[in-house]
Design an enzyme around this catalytic site. Structure first.
Site, PDB file in Angstrom:
ATOM      1  N   LYS A 122       0.824  -1.213   0.000  1.00 51.24           N
ATOM      2  CA  LYS A 122       0.000   0.000   0.000  1.00 51.24           C
ATOM      3  C   LYS A 122       0.860   1.265   0.000  1.00 51.24           C
ATOM      4  O   LYS A 122       0.377   2.350  -0.307  1.00 51.24           O
ATOM      5  CB  LYS A 122      -0.933  -0.015   1.214  1.00 51.24           C
ATOM      6  N   VAL A 123       2.112   1.118   0.367  1.00 52.15           N
ATOM      7  CA  VAL A 123       3.125   2.171   0.263  1.00 52.15           C
ATOM      8  C   VAL A 123       4.344   1.540  -0.406  1.00 52.15           C
ATOM      9  O   VAL A 123       4.742   0.423  -0.061  1.00 52.15           O
ATOM     10  CB  VAL A 123       3.511   2.736   1.651  1.00 52.15           C
TER      11      VAL A 123
END
EC number: 2.5.1.46
Length: 310
Positions: free
Chosen positions: A284-285
């Protein structure tokens, strides 16, 4: 570790006088050494690049801060089109509508909640919300617009419904109005969890052919994500707003920039307490992303952080 490299940036004392601006102060934070001030400078640097590059910028936040004067800062960010997408909660819609047409008041965490209940005042931390500024007021404003929108068509994506209601507010103090006017979509994945959502339910009870298409919202988000060259996010607080922001960004291998402001701790495994480092494992990052976690009250952190951009 390279000793020479580690010792290349000496700690410098702050120099503050009557001419010191927030921009000057932020620049001094780059050499302050400790502790949260250094993280504020790092966040400022990340956001600067976020705003300058060809980047799609998300802003996520919970409803409680909209009950405070921080609403004005968020509104200014929206007016200046500094962000491209907002992800928030149903309560944000409630508080923005309520404060556009009514008033909230400064109070205390220490008031007797039993006594407040008896005199029809609701307490949100140290903010006081009188009944007349909330439930019936929101019902009146939302129901009036739902009748008009229902006459146009029976099925609405939440993001479109919010935009139309925002335009109808026609008041510069409103986040919903300025977001609608500037074509900044507001996504509320938990739309039924608040007074605004209760009005949707109530309207549905009277008109069973009235439909909210949440999957159309997700389709719009997917278009934004897959069209973005880079993505960044300023995330205030956790919960569904933060998670929906990072959740969708996993489908492009993660955020390129991220600033997370929180008071939650990670020891209990909660989403709100999870550092951005954890989000790397979920894709997600991005591993090479620029990101920072800042611990503190958003009503203090956000004005210091965002003022230099306004």
């Amino acid at each position: 570790m390279d000793r020479k490299e580690l010792l290349s940036k000496p700690v410098q004392d702050l120099r503050i006088d009557g001419n010191t601006t927030l921009s000057n102060l932020m620049a001094q934070f780059s050499n302050i050494g400790g502790f949260t001030a250094a993280k504020l400078y790092e966040a400022h640097s990340i956001i600067s690049d976020m705003f300058l590059e060809d980047n799609t910028t998300f802003l996520s936040f919970p409803a409680d801060i909209i009950s405070t004067g921080l609403r004005g800062l968020i509104n200014d960010v929206v007016k200046r089109k500094l962000v491209d997408v907002i992800i928030t909660t149903s309560g944000t819609l409630d508080h923005d509508i309520a404060r556009t047409f009514g008033k909230y008041y400064c109070g205390s965490f220490n008031y007797s909640d039993v006594e407040l209940r008896e005199i029809n005042i609701n307490r949100l931390g140290n903010v006081l919300v009188p009944d007349e500024s909330y439930g019936e007021l929101i019902e009146e404003k939302v129901m009036e617009q739902l009748e008009k929108l229902y006459s146009i068509k029976k099925e609405w994506a939440t993001v479109d419904l919010i935009k139309e209601i925002g335009l109808s507010i026609n008041n510069e103090s409103s986040i919903l109005y300025n977001a609608a006017k500037n074509d900044i979509p507001i996504f509320v994945p938990g739309i039924t969890d608040g007074s605004f959502g209760s009005q949707l339910w109530s309207f549905y009870e009277q008109h069973h052919d009235f439909k909210i298409n949440l999957l159309e919202d997700e389709h719009r988000l997917s278009d934004i994500i897959f069209d973005a060259k880079k993505t960044g996010a300023i995330m205030v607080g956790g919960g569904i707003s933060k998670h929906h922001t990072i959740w969708w960004n996993q489908f492009r291998d993660g955020l390129d920039y991220a600033v997370y402001i929180t008071t939650a701790q990670e020891y209990d495994g909660s989403l709100s307490g999870a550092k951005l480092e954890e989000a790397i494992s979920w894709k997600k990052v991005r591993p090479n992303a620029r990101f920072v976690n800042i611990y503190g009250d958003a009503t203090v952190i956000m004005p210091i952080l965002m003022a230099p951009f306004l």
